[in-house]
Design an enzyme around this catalytic site. Structure first.
Site, PDB file in Angstrom:
ATOM      1  N   SER A 289     -20.667  54.969 -30.937  1.00 50.02           N
ATOM      2  CA  SER A 289     -21.453  56.145 -30.542  1.00 50.02           C
ATOM      3  C   SER A 289     -21.833  56.898 -31.795  1.00 50.02           C
ATOM      4  O   SER A 289     -21.148  56.809 -32.831  1.00 50.02           O
ATOM      5  CB  SER A 289     -20.629  57.057 -29.621  1.00 50.02           C
ATOM      6  OG  SER A 289     -21.261  58.309 -29.433  1.00 50.02           O
TER       7      SER A 289
ATOM      8  N   TYR B 274     -12.670  62.242 -28.442  1.00 50.71           N
ATOM      9  CA  TYR B 274     -13.671  61.202 -28.188  1.00 50.71           C
ATOM     10  C   TYR B 274     -14.267  60.717 -29.507  1.00 50.71           C
ATOM     11  O   TYR B 274     -14.375  59.509 -29.753  1.00 50.71           O
ATOM     12  CB  TYR B 274     -14.771  61.718 -27.268  1.00 50.71           C
ATOM     13  CG  TYR B 274     -15.864  60.713 -27.027  1.00 50.71           C
ATOM     14  CD1 TYR B 274     -15.622  59.576 -26.257  1.00 50.71           C
ATOM     15  CD2 TYR B 274     -17.130  60.868 -27.587  1.00 50.71           C
ATOM     16  CE1 TYR B 274     -16.619  58.630 -26.041  1.00 50.71           C
ATOM     17  CE2 TYR B 274     -18.130  59.941 -27.387  1.00 50.71           C
ATOM     18  CZ  TYR B 274     -17.866  58.815 -26.606  1.00 50.71           C
ATOM     19  OH  TYR B 274     -18.856  57.880 -26.408  1.00 50.71           O
TER      20      TYR B 274
END
Length: 228
Positions: free
Chosen positions: A139, A152
């Site tokens: 990501s 995250y």
């Protein structure tokens, strides 16, 4: 005949979003596709829309026994694993001051350990054949950090680190490694509103296809895909 005819790809997190799109695009290129995710009903729904040879295997990527069984099923059905797409991921509460340790554990288990389990299950066969491709979906949160996404982002930084190290470890073995970092994608796990159009899952799927259809001597190590 597609560019991946005769190849077999495992795609994790394939019950929706990016994973479902990746599975469909790989199948369009002729690959045998093994779809893996926890939700059986969603997996079967995606499977029903894919043309070509494909199977669905209910898999919890946080459980090593499940991941090993997934690889075994893929080999039993199609003979070998040529492409392994580590796409499954969890996006949960990440602010450290919120103290949601159970959600942190879940992200670590799926986003990091799940990737490691996937690599571990497919890599021996690839090394034996001196051929294969590991694709890890990270990501842009693994490149940039904000004040609400500490855990995250940490897991996605880890995925990038694993990809970078694995590429160096596997140099000259014939096994390729690609890390793909999507920006905001319009999926069911997208949460915060955006002032610009999000990417579509197919945009990331095309990046995967680009990487895995290069000549054998070309190793596309890193792709970042952002909305304009």
């Amino acid at each position: 005949m597609g560019k991946l005819t005769g190849k077999t790809a495992v795609v994790t997190g394939a019950s929706s979003g990016i994973g479902a799109a990746v599975a469909a695009y790989l199948a369009e290129e002729g690959a045998n596709v093994v779809l893996a995710a926890r939700r059986e009903d969603k997996l079967e729904e995606v499977l029903s829309k894919i043309d070509g040879n494909s199977i669905a295997v209910v898999t919890d990527m946080a459980k090593k026994s499940d991941v090993d069984a997934l690889a075994e099923r893929a080999v039993e059905t199609f003979g070998q694993i040529d492409i392994y797409v580590n796409n499954a991921g969890a996006v949960l509460g990440s602010r450290l001051q919120d103290g949601k340790t159970d959600e942190w554990d879940q992200m670590i288990d799926v986003n990091i350990k799940g990737v490691l389990y996937g690599i571990n299950s497919a890599l021996p066969g690839m090394l034996e054949r001196s051929s294969g491709h590991v694709v890890n979906v990270a990501s842009v949160s693994g490149q940039e950090v904000n004040k609400v996404g500490a855990v995250y982002s940490a897991t996605k930084f880890a995925v990038r680190a694993l990809s970078m190290s694995l590429e160096k470890e596997l140099a000259r073995t014939g096994v390729r490694v690609t890390n793909i970092s999507p920006g905001q994608v319009d999926t069911e796990i997208a949460s915060k509103p955006s002032d610009r159009k999000r990417l579509e899952p197919g945009d990331i799927a095309r990046a995967v296809v680009y990487a895995v259809t290069q000549p054998d001597y070309v190793n596309v190590n890193e792709i970042t895909v952002r909305p304009v």
